[in-house]
Design a protein around this motif. Structure first.
Motif, PDB file in Angstrom:
ATOM      1  N   LYS A 172      -3.612   3.626  -0.035  1.00  0.00           N
ATOM      2  CA  LYS A 172      -2.253   4.094   0.214  1.00  0.00           C
ATOM      3  C   LYS A 172      -1.338   3.629  -0.916  1.00  0.00           C
ATOM      4  N   THR A 173      -0.528   4.537  -1.421  1.00  0.00           N
ATOM      5  CA  THR A 173       0.413   4.212  -2.489  1.00  0.00           C
ATOM      6  C   THR A 173       1.711   3.673  -1.897  1.00  0.00           C
ATOM      7  N   ILE A 174       2.154   2.537  -2.408  1.00  0.00           N
ATOM      8  CA  ILE A 174       3.402   1.913  -1.969  1.00  0.00           C
ATOM      9  C   ILE A 174       4.382   1.923  -3.141  1.00  0.00           C
ATOM     10  N   LYS A 175       5.564   2.487  -2.891  1.00  0.00           N
ATOM     11  CA  LYS A 175       6.602   2.521  -3.924  1.00  0.00           C
ATOM     12  C   LYS A 175       7.706   1.538  -3.540  1.00  0.00           C
ATOM     13  N   ASP A 230       9.087   2.951  -0.227  1.00  0.00           N
ATOM     14  CA  ASP A 230       8.745   4.371  -0.063  1.00  0.00           C
ATOM     15  C   ASP A 230       9.980   5.227   0.205  1.00  0.00           C
TER      16      ASP A 230
END
Length: 443
Positions: A420-423, A398
């Motif tokens: 939830k978006t995880i980068k 993130d």
């Protein structure tokens, strides 16, 4: 992983003839308080071994003390060595180990002068990489067996008391007592388990195992009444001394210890092959791990075969799990150069020898930072579908450098919230790759 092993015929012979069995207070004090690290649901305490300070995992699920990681620089001396074979929990074959007698272990003013340690010289056994902090060994029954041991998970303090009637009376005022069955130095407790689509309870004998960071493990092959939930995922459950452990994860309807009730707790169901070498205790069907026990303040009284429980502020926490499908490990250290501004308060008023204003007061320092690697990717998980592979190295999470996280912080993030978006930015054999996925609750 190397040990200094010295073969003596008579190390400290007079001292150990007079030694008492197990840990005892070596002053007139009747209690001692020990601060501990609580990482990934596991308790890490400092103990001196023959004068050298090491870190031990405190584990009610083991009888003997095991040491598996000591650097040459630690300089620990062991004596009275004999070679043995050990087979642990997992799927691989037995391995070589060494048994060392007459060791001195101390933690503050609490000392054992005649402690037996098993030395496991196997580079593949490395709890530190899974926890993210240095851990040299495991200690269990010998730490608990003589006195009252109170574990306060809220304050991260262990208090060891002299086992007196006065202390027991004080504990009885605010704790609920449960009988234990002590077998081979390990505590077993009777509980009640409810499975889905059933109102009938199942009486269960479970090992209290605070060295297991899950809530519950149930061995379905040991009892036909154990119902594996309809909704499960195939998962990597952990590492034993004899190899990796795989199985299913799911939720059961209810789990009870006396009047304490937990709804929809997560349960691991290890594969049959992984439990072949589990202790063959009649009636035992699994273990209670630290994800349950951390919700209590606990007092262990091994002398009286009792445990005392009092719920703490974390009692009603949700039972969350890693929704990414990633198993991440600490994989050594790296030197990182980071810029910093020296005396930033006066940086706008700095001039060089010619009277010119210094625009850049930036300096650099080098620090050792952790490396995190993908050790496992669960099949059909969000991480696998995003293209993450085993042995990928984490560069950023993130937008933050991976080395600025602790392993605990990464694991907490991967349990945080569905959707939830995880980068991730990962290094795959020198190639930098950007990947994105969303956490998904499959249970």
């Amino acid at each position: 992983m190397k040990f200094k092993i010295v073969f003596f015929c008579f190390l400290f012979s007079f001292q150990f003839i007079l030694a008492q069995d197990g840990f005892h207070f070596d002053t007139n004090k009747t209690k001692t308080t020990i601060a501990f690290e609580f990482v990934n649901n596991l308790i890490i305490i400092p103990i001196e071994v023959n004068g050298v300070k090491l870190n031990f995992l405190l584990d009610t699920g083991v009888e003997d003390s095991i040491l598996f990681s000591v650097d040459d620089t630690d300089g620990v001396i062991f004596s009275n060595i004999e070679k043995i074979r050990i087979r642990g929990f997992g799927s691989n074959d037995a391995f070589d180990a060494y048994k060392s007698l007459h060791n001195k272990l101390s933690i503050k003013n609490y000392t054992d002068l005649d402690h037996t340690i098993f030395l496991v010289l196997d580079q593949n056994i490395n709890i530190s990489s899974q926890i993210g902090v240095p851990v040299n060994g495991i200690i269990g029954h010998n730490f608990f067996k003589n006195d009252l041991v109170k574990i306060n998970y809220t304050t991260k303090r262990i208090t060891v008391f002299k086992n007196t009637e006065k202390e027991i009376k004080k504990i009885n005022k605010s704790f609920q007592m449960f009988p234990l069955e002590m077998i081979y130095g390990k505590p077993y407790i009777s509980t009640k388990t409810f499975f889905e689509n059933s109102d009938a309870l199942m009486e269960s004998k479970l090992l209290i195992d605070i060295g297991n960071n899950d809530a519950l493990w149930l061995f379905s092959e040991k009892n036909k009444e154990i119902v594996i939930p309809n909704s499960t995922i195939e998962d990597f459950l952990g590492r034993g001394f004899s190899g990796d452990v795989y199985g299913k994860r799911g939720r059961i309807k209810n789990f009870k210890i006396g009047n304490f009730n937990f709804k929809n707790p997560l349960v691991a169901f290890p594969n049959d092959t992984a439990t072949v070498e589990a202790d063959k205790i009649v009636g035992r069907i699994g273990s209670i791990g630290s994800e349950i026990m951390r919700r209590f303040t606990t007092v262990y009284n091994y002398q009286a075969n009792e445990i005392y429980l009092k719920q703490n502020p974390d009692y009603n926490d949700s039972f969350n799990f890693n929704m990414s499908g990633l198993d991440i490990q600490h994989q050594g250290l790296q030197w990182i150069s980071e810029g910093f501004e020296e005396n930033p308060a006066i940086s706008n008023n700095l001039f060089d020898g010619n009277g010119n204003k210094v625009i850049n007061n930036l300096k650099y320092k080098f620090e050792l930072k952790p490396i995190y690697i993908i050790a496992n990717v669960r099949k059909d998980s969000p991480a696998e579908k995003a293209g993450i592979l085993k042995n990928d190295i984490i560069v950023k999470i993130d937008g933050r450098n991976g080395y600025n996280f602790t392993l605990q912080q990464i694991n907490d993030l991967l349990k945080s919230e569905e959707g939830k978006t995880i980068k991730l930015i990962i290094d795959r054999k020198g190639k930098i790759i950007n990947l994105v996925f969303q956490l998904k609750n499959l249970l």
